[in-house]
Design a protein around this motif. Structure first.
Motif, mmCIF file in Angstrom:
data_model
loop_
_atom_site.group_PDB
_atom_site.id
_atom_site.type_symbol
_atom_site.label_atom_id
_atom_site.label_comp_id
_atom_site.label_asym_id
_atom_site.label_seq_id
_atom_site.Cartn_x
_atom_site.Cartn_y
_atom_site.Cartn_z
ATOM 1 N N LEU A 1 -51.582 -57.063 -5.487
ATOM 2 C CA LEU A 1 -51.315 -55.682 -4.920
ATOM 3 C C LEU A 1 -51.168 -54.882 -5.315
ATOM 4 O O LEU A 1 -51.414 -53.772 -4.376
ATOM 5 N N VAL A 2 -51.722 -54.393 -6.834
ATOM 6 C CA VAL A 2 -51.774 -52.535 -6.608
ATOM 7 C C VAL A 2 -53.022 -52.259 -7.447
ATOM 8 O O VAL A 2 -53.133 -53.749 -8.420
ATOM 9 N N GLU A 3 -53.108 -51.048 -7.937
ATOM 10 C CA GLU A 3 -53.676 -50.755 -8.906
ATOM 11 C C GLU A 3 -53.542 -50.459 -10.412
ATOM 12 O O GLU A 3 -54.374 -50.821 -11.192
ATOM 13 N N ASP A 4 -52.036 -49.880 -10.382
ATOM 14 C CA ASP A 4 -51.838 -49.848 -11.407
ATOM 15 C C ASP A 4 -50.786 -49.341 -11.734
ATOM 16 O O ASP A 4 -49.840 -49.460 -11.003
ATOM 17 N N SER A 5 -50.184 -49.660 -12.597
ATOM 18 C CA SER A 5 -48.488 -49.149 -13.292
ATOM 19 C C SER A 5 -47.390 -47.946 -12.757
ATOM 20 O O SER A 5 -46.610 -47.871 -12.190
ATOM 21 N N GLN A 6 -47.930 -46.901 -12.112
ATOM 22 C CA GLN A 6 -47.561 -46.018 -11.328
ATOM 23 C C GLN A 6 -47.230 -46.359 -9.963
ATOM 24 O O GLN A 6 -46.269 -46.199 -9.683
ATOM 25 N N GLN A 7 -48.670 -46.580 -9.456
ATOM 26 C CA GLN A 7 -48.628 -47.190 -8.105
ATOM 27 C C GLN A 7 -47.077 -48.441 -8.372
ATOM 28 O O GLN A 7 -46.506 -48.023 -7.099
ATOM 29 N N ALA A 8 -47.361 -49.149 -8.741
ATOM 30 C CA ALA A 8 -46.404 -49.773 -8.378
ATOM 31 C C ALA A 8 -45.674 -50.135 -9.051
ATOM 32 O O ALA A 8 -44.001 -50.112 -8.641
ATOM 33 N N SER A 9 -44.579 -49.082 -9.907
ATOM 34 C CA SER A 9 -43.664 -48.459 -10.688
ATOM 35 C C SER A 9 -42.672 -47.277 -8.805
ATOM 36 O O SER A 9 -41.793 -47.629 -8.640
ATOM 37 N N ASP A 10 -43.988 -46.786 -8.693
ATOM 38 C CA ASP A 10 -43.447 -45.879 -7.301
ATOM 39 C C ASP A 10 -42.994 -46.858 -6.486
ATOM 40 O O ASP A 10 -41.800 -46.525 -5.365
ATOM 41 N N ARG A 11 -43.654 -48.021 -6.201
ATOM 42 C CA ARG A 11 -42.973 -48.963 -4.402
ATOM 43 C C ARG A 11 -42.470 -49.654 -5.393
ATOM 44 O O ARG A 11 -41.400 -49.571 -4.287
ATOM 45 N N LEU A 12 -41.817 -49.785 -6.512
ATOM 46 C CA LEU A 12 -40.759 -50.883 -6.682
ATOM 47 C C LEU A 12 -39.389 -50.200 -6.664
ATOM 48 O O LEU A 12 -38.061 -49.983 -5.824
ATOM 49 N N TRP A 13 -39.215 -48.541 -7.046
ATOM 50 C CA TRP A 13 -38.796 -47.693 -7.116
ATOM 51 C C TRP A 13 -38.289 -46.865 -5.237
ATOM 52 O O TRP A 13 -36.890 -46.767 -5.072
ATOM 53 N N ALA A 14 -38.937 -47.090 -4.319
ATOM 54 C CA ALA A 14 -38.588 -47.092 -3.005
ATOM 55 C C ALA A 14 -38.061 -48.328 -2.146
ATOM 56 O O ALA A 14 -37.371 -47.907 -1.400
ATOM 57 N N ALA A 15 -38.396 -49.367 -2.445
ATOM 58 C CA ALA A 15 -37.908 -50.328 -2.571
ATOM 59 C C ALA A 15 -36.583 -50.799 -2.613
ATOM 60 O O ALA A 15 -35.856 -51.622 -2.065
ATOM 61 N N HIS A 16 -36.131 -50.280 -3.599
ATOM 62 C CA HIS A 16 -35.286 -50.688 -4.500
ATOM 63 C C HIS A 16 -33.781 -50.410 -3.249
ATOM 64 O O HIS A 16 -32.944 -51.312 -3.542
ATOM 65 N N PRO A 17 -33.729 -49.297 -3.270
ATOM 66 C CA PRO A 17 -32.221 -48.734 -2.136
ATOM 67 C C PRO A 17 -32.309 -50.296 -0.655
ATOM 68 O O PRO A 17 -31.244 -50.406 -0.346
ATOM 69 N N LEU A 18 -33.267 -50.232 -0.284
ATOM 70 C CA LEU A 18 -33.314 -51.070 1.085
ATOM 71 C C LEU A 18 -33.293 -52.630 0.784
ATOM 72 O O LEU A 18 -32.654 -53.650 1.524
ATOM 73 N N TYR A 19 -33.877 -53.542 -0.472
ATOM 74 C CA TYR A 19 -34.412 -53.928 -0.960
ATOM 75 C C TYR A 19 -33.784 -54.878 -2.083
ATOM 76 O O TYR A 19 -33.499 -55.942 -2.105
ATOM 77 N N LEU A 20 -33.857 -53.987 -2.746
ATOM 78 C CA LEU A 20 -33.625 -55.351 -4.083
ATOM 79 C C LEU A 20 -32.434 -54.683 -4.776
ATOM 80 O O LEU A 20 -31.616 -54.689 -5.705
ATOM 81 N N GLU A 21 -31.509 -53.108 -4.650
ATOM 82 C CA GLU A 21 -29.697 -53.095 -4.675
ATOM 83 C C GLU A 21 -29.465 -54.164 -4.565
ATOM 84 O O GLU A 21 -28.322 -54.403 -6.132
ATOM 85 N N GLU A 22 -29.297 -54.979 -3.730
ATOM 86 C CA GLU A 22 -28.299 -55.988 -3.516
ATOM 87 C C GLU A 22 -28.345 -57.053 -4.978
ATOM 88 O O GLU A 22 -27.361 -57.750 -5.295
ATOM 89 N N GLU A 23 -30.050 -57.187 -5.178
ATOM 90 C CA GLU A 23 -29.617 -58.084 -5.743
ATOM 91 C C GLU A 23 -29.682 -58.450 -7.650
ATOM 92 O O GLU A 23 -29.730 -59.387 -7.812
ATOM 93 N N PHE A 24 -29.029 -56.409 -7.608
ATOM 94 C CA PHE A 24 -29.157 -56.755 -9.184
ATOM 95 C C PHE A 24 -27.772 -56.615 -9.309
ATOM 96 O O PHE A 24 -26.858 -56.404 -10.571
ATOM 97 N N ARG A 25 -26.762 -56.279 -8.315
ATOM 98 C CA ARG A 25 -25.207 -56.538 -8.073
ATOM 99 C C ARG A 25 -24.585 -57.417 -9.052
ATOM 100 O O ARG A 25 -25.177 -58.743 -9.069
ATOM 101 N N PRO A 26 -23.402 -57.318 -9.897
ATOM 102 C CA PRO A 26 -22.947 -56.220 -9.992
ATOM 103 C C PRO A 26 -23.448 -55.091 -10.693
ATOM 104 O O PRO A 26 -23.689 -54.194 -11.251
#
Length: 312
Positions: A86-111
C-alpha cells in the motif's frame, strides 16, 4: 505532581525508547513541569509485548505503546495499513494513519485516547540460503510472515507462511524452523539473525501500524494545562518525526545486510509482479470479509492508506 506510567515492549537501547519515548516525555515535561513519567520497557515489570493493551485498558499503566496487531482482531480498520504493497515508507504510512484517525479510527480505539499512530519501516524479505530469481525459488520455503493478506499471498505462490511475533523469530531461525522471514530491518538486528539470513531484498511488502494510547481515567485526571502539554507534543507533532526515526532504526539492520557473505538486492520484477497479484486478491478478500462483518468503511480506508483518495 502528576505521575504517568508509560510502558512499551522494546529494549532500553532500541530507538523506540532512546529516540521516541524518552525525548517525547521530556518535551511534555518541559511544557508542563507538573507532569512526570515512569518508564517501563522490555525486561521491566510492564515490558511484555503481549500485555501492553491489557495494561493500559485496565489502568495498570497510564500510557502504552504497542503494535496494532495486538490484541488480535481488536483494531481491524487500523490494521488495514498492514495490507500488502500500500505504501512506500514509514512516513507516508504514518501521515495517512493520522489523516484517517479523526474520521475512521478514533472510534475503534475508544475508550482509549490515541496519542500517536505510526507505521514501522516495513517488512522486507530475508532468506537463509536461497537467492530469489523467480517465484519457483520461494516454492516450499517456510517464510515468517504476519498473519493476513501477506501470509495468503505467500501461500498462493507456493511458500509456507509461518506466523511468528518478532520476539519469536530468532529462536525459530536458529532452530531451522524457517527458511526466511519477512520482517523490518531493525528486527534483523535485535533478533541477532544476521548470521542466519544472508540474502536480503529491499522491496517493502507491508508496514505494521503501531499505537500510543492513554487510559481514559488517566486522561481525565490531568489538569487542562497537563492535557494541553500532552496533546501538543503528541498527534501531528509526533507523526512528522516517525519517518526519520525509522530510517535511523533501520540503519543497523541494513548495515548487517551489507556485510561479508551477504547479498542485498531488489526482487526481480517478475517475482514482485506475481506477489502483487496474489496480494491484491488477498486484500480484496480481507476487505470483503470486513464489509460482511459490518465494517463498511474498510474500502474508504484502503483508498486513504494506498493514496488513491489523494489522487482523486
Amino acid at each position: 505532581m502528576t505521575r504517568l506510567v508509560v510502558s512499551h515492549y522494546m529494549p532500553a537501547d532500541h530507538g523506540t525508547h532512546v529516540d521516541f519515548i524518552v525525548p517525547w516525555t521530556l518535551r511534555v515535561q518541559a511544557a508542563c513541569p507538573s507532569l512526570e513519567f515512569e518508564l517501563h520497557c522490555e525486561g521491566h515489570e510492564y515490558g511484555l509485548l503481549e500485555n501492553q493493551f491489557s495494561q493500559v485498558s485496565t489502568g495498570v499503566v497510564d500510557i502504552a505503546h504497542s503494535p496494532a496487531a495486538l490484541p488480535a482482531g481488536r483494531f481491524p480498520l487500523t490494521n488495514l495499513m498492514n495490507m500488502p504493497f500500500l505504501v512506500e515508507d514509514s512516513q507516508q504510512a504514518s501521515d495517512r494513519l493520522w489523516a484517517a484517525h479523526p474520521l475512521y479510527l478514533e472510534e475503534e480505539f475508544r475508550p482509549l485516547r490515541v496519542l500517536a499512530l505510526h507505521a514501522d519501516s516495513g517488512g522486507v524479505l530475508h532468506m537463509r540460503d536461497t537467492e530469489i530469481r523467480s517465484l519457483d525459488d520461494l516454492a516450499g520455503k517456510r517464510i515468517r510472515t504476519p498473519a493476513g493478506a501477506i501470509a495468503d499471498a505467500i501461500s498462493v505462490i507456493g511458500a509456507e507462511p509461518v506466523h511468528l511475533l518478532p520476539p519469536a523469530i530468532g529462536k525459530a531461525a536458529r532452530a531451522g524452523e524457517i527458511d526466511g522471514a519477512i520482517m523490518a530491518w531493525d528486527v534483523l538486528a535485535y533478533t541477532q539473525t544476521q548470521d542466519i539470513f544472508r540474502h536480503h531484498y529491499e522491496d517493502i511488502f507491508y508496514v505494521s501500524p503501531l499505537y500510543l494510547v492513554i487510559n481514559p481515567d488517566s486522561h481525565a485526571r490531568l489538569t487542562d494545562e497537563e492535557r494541553q502539554a500532552l496533546h501538543g507534543h503528541s498527534g501531528a507533532d509526533l507523526t512528522r518525526r516517525f519517518g526519520a526515526f525509522w530510517r535511523s532504526w533501520s540503519a543497523p539492520g541494513r548495515a548487517l545486510a551489507q556485510g561479508k557473505g551477504h547479498s542485498l538486492d531488489r526482487l526481480p520484477s517478475s517475482v514482485l509482479s506475481g506477489l502483487r497479484t496474489a496480494a491484491a486478491a488477498g486484500t480484496k478478500r480481507h476487505v470483503d470479509r470486513l464489509i460482511g462483518e459490518g465494517l463498511g468503511k474498510a474500502p474508504d480506508l484502503i483508498d486513504i492508506f494506498s493514496g488513491r483518495s489523494e489522487r482523486r
